[in-house]
Write an enzyme that holds these catalytic residues in place. Structure first.
Site, PDB file in Angstrom:
ATOM      1  N   SER A 224       0.175  -2.667 -10.944  1.00 45.12           N
ATOM      2  CA  SER A 224       0.792  -3.859 -10.343  1.00 45.12           C
ATOM      3  C   SER A 224       0.020  -5.106 -10.759  1.00 45.12           C
ATOM      4  O   SER A 224       0.611  -6.167 -10.992  1.00 45.12           O
ATOM      5  CB  SER A 224       0.811  -3.736  -8.818  1.00 45.12           C
ATOM      6  OG  SER A 224       1.549  -2.606  -8.434  1.00 45.12           O
TER       7      SER A 224
ATOM      8  N   LYS B  24      -7.779  -5.780  -1.057  1.00 40.47           N
ATOM      9  CA  LYS B  24      -7.680  -6.608  -2.253  1.00 40.47           C
ATOM     10  C   LYS B  24      -6.610  -7.662  -1.999  1.00 40.47           C
ATOM     11  O   LYS B  24      -5.758  -7.494  -1.116  1.00 40.47           O
ATOM     12  CB  LYS B  24      -7.347  -5.753  -3.486  1.00 40.47           C
ATOM     13  CG  LYS B  24      -6.094  -4.897  -3.379  1.00 40.47           C
ATOM     14  CD  LYS B  24      -5.946  -4.038  -4.629  1.00 40.47           C
ATOM     15  CE  LYS B  24      -4.779  -3.093  -4.542  1.00 40.47           C
ATOM     16  NZ  LYS B  24      -4.686  -2.142  -5.629  1.00 40.47           N
TER      17      LYS B  24
ATOM     18  N   HIS C 150       5.069   3.885  -9.912  1.00 39.63           N
ATOM     19  CA  HIS C 150       5.121   4.385  -8.531  1.00 39.63           C
ATOM     20  C   HIS C 150       6.415   5.166  -8.287  1.00 39.63           C
ATOM     21  O   HIS C 150       6.408   6.219  -7.638  1.00 39.63           O
ATOM     22  CB  HIS C 150       5.105   3.219  -7.532  1.00 39.63           C
ATOM     23  CG  HIS C 150       3.859   2.387  -7.497  1.00 39.63           C
ATOM     24  ND1 HIS C 150       3.870   1.025  -7.671  1.00 39.63           N
ATOM     25  CD2 HIS C 150       2.554   2.716  -7.287  1.00 39.63           C
ATOM     26  CE1 HIS C 150       2.643   0.544  -7.541  1.00 39.63           C
ATOM     27  NE2 HIS C 150       1.816   1.548  -7.331  1.00 39.63           N
TER      28      HIS C 150
HETATM   29  P1  ADP Z   1      -3.880   1.320  -4.189  1.00 40.33           P
HETATM   30  O1  ADP Z   1      -4.017  -0.066  -3.676  1.00 40.33           O
HETATM   31  O2  ADP Z   1      -4.122   2.402  -3.195  1.00 40.33           O
HETATM   32  O3  ADP Z   1      -4.550   1.584  -5.534  1.00 40.33           O
HETATM   33  P2  ADP Z   1      -1.390   1.133  -5.610  1.00 40.33           P
HETATM   34  O4  ADP Z   1      -0.196   0.484  -5.020  1.00 40.33           O
HETATM   35  O5  ADP Z   1      -2.053   0.441  -6.730  1.00 40.33           O
HETATM   36  O6  ADP Z   1      -2.340   1.446  -4.422  1.00 40.33           O
HETATM   37  O7  ADP Z   1      -1.013   2.601  -6.083  1.00 40.33           O
HETATM   38  C1  ADP Z   1      -0.630   3.601  -5.174  1.00 40.33           C
HETATM   39  C2  ADP Z   1      -0.768   4.949  -5.857  1.00 40.33           C
HETATM   40  O8  ADP Z   1       0.082   4.999  -6.998  1.00 40.33           O
HETATM   41  C3  ADP Z   1      -2.180   5.243  -6.365  1.00 40.33           C
HETATM   42  O9  ADP Z   1      -2.404   6.633  -6.235  1.00 40.33           O
HETATM   43  C4  ADP Z   1      -2.105   4.859  -7.828  1.00 40.33           C
HETATM   44  O10 ADP Z   1      -3.050   5.556  -8.595  1.00 40.33           O
HETATM   45  C5  ADP Z   1      -0.683   5.285  -8.151  1.00 40.33           C
HETATM   46  N1  ADP Z   1      -0.150   4.555  -9.281  1.00 40.33           N
HETATM   47  C6  ADP Z   1      -0.185   3.233  -9.502  1.00 40.33           C
HETATM   48  N2  ADP Z   1       0.416   2.919 -10.676  1.00 40.33           N
HETATM   49  C7  ADP Z   1       0.813   4.106 -11.220  1.00 40.33           C
HETATM   50  C8  ADP Z   1       1.452   4.470 -12.450  1.00 40.33           C
HETATM   51  N3  ADP Z   1       1.738   3.563 -13.369  1.00 40.33           N
HETATM   52  N4  ADP Z   1       1.743   5.772 -12.662  1.00 40.33           N
HETATM   53  C9  ADP Z   1       1.392   6.706 -11.740  1.00 40.33           C
HETATM   54  N5  ADP Z   1       0.766   6.432 -10.566  1.00 40.33           N
HETATM   55  C10 ADP Z   1       0.476   5.151 -10.326  1.00 40.33           C
END
Ligand code: ADP
Length: 161
Positions: free
Chosen positions: A128, A41, A17
């Site tokens: 995550s 979730k 992130h």
């Molecule tokens: P959500 O619950 O919307 O999936 P996340 O917190 O999992 O939210 O992720 C927020 C954003 O960051 C999403 O666009 C996700 O694809 C992106 N993201 C998550 N992990 C990574 C990573 N390792 N590298 C790049 N982008 C990521």
């Protein structure tokens, strides 16, 4: 001034992130990391914890701020006058879901442009969810999150085992 919102659950924020936020901060004047209060979730960290960890993690990026939101992201984006929404795309997991959400968001707020960043090679397989699973089994996560997050995970996930 171009304002971009970067929404997500951030449960917790990872180096993947942070990599996206850092790259976006070089393109846009202001990035608002928008922490979704009630994601569809199960979350391990409270909204306040997710916001605090994200704030600490991006403290060195002067044009990045962190807030929570609890509405449709397009409504939040309008409220803060964002013209851009930032998302990250990992190789396997994200495309279809992002495409679906992008189409819906375009319908609801056509002026909001989506900018997707390809995940960097080092973080392609970092989520995550996987992070918490590895940590709960005492795997080493130190290269994948900032120190404050590693400590918070230790307190929250490992000690609960
Ligand atoms: P959500 O619950 O919307 O999936 P996340 O917190 O999992 O939210 O992720 C927020 C954003 O960051 C999403 O666009 C996700 O694809 C992106 N993201 C998550 N992990 C990574 C990573 N390792 N590298 C790049 N982008 C990521």
């Amino acid at each position: 001034m171009t304002v971009a919102v970067y929404p997500g659950s951030f449960d917790p924020i990872t180096n993947g992130h942070i990599d996206v936020a850092t790259r976006a901060s070089k393109l846009f004047d202001k990035i608002i990391i928008a922490v979704y209060d009630t994601p569809n979730k199960h979350v391990v960290f409270t909204t306040e914890e997710r916001v605090e960890l994200a704030k600490t993690a991006v403290a060195s990026l002067p044009n990045v701020e962190v807030v929570s939101f609890n509405s449709l992201i397009v409504h939040f984006a309008r409220e803060v006058n964002a013209q851009v929404m930032v998302r990250g795309l990992r190789m396997s997991a994200d495309f279809e879901r992002e495409f679906e959400m992008a189409m819906m968001n375009k319908k609801l707020y056509p002026e909001l442009e989506l900018v997707c960043f390809m995940a960097s090679q080092d973080y392609q397989f970092l989520s995550s969810t996987l992070l918490k699973e590895v940590a709960s089994l005492k795997g080493d996560i130190t290269d994948l999150v900032p120190e404050c997050v590693a400590e918070a995970i230790k307190r929250k996930v490992i000690t609960k085992m």
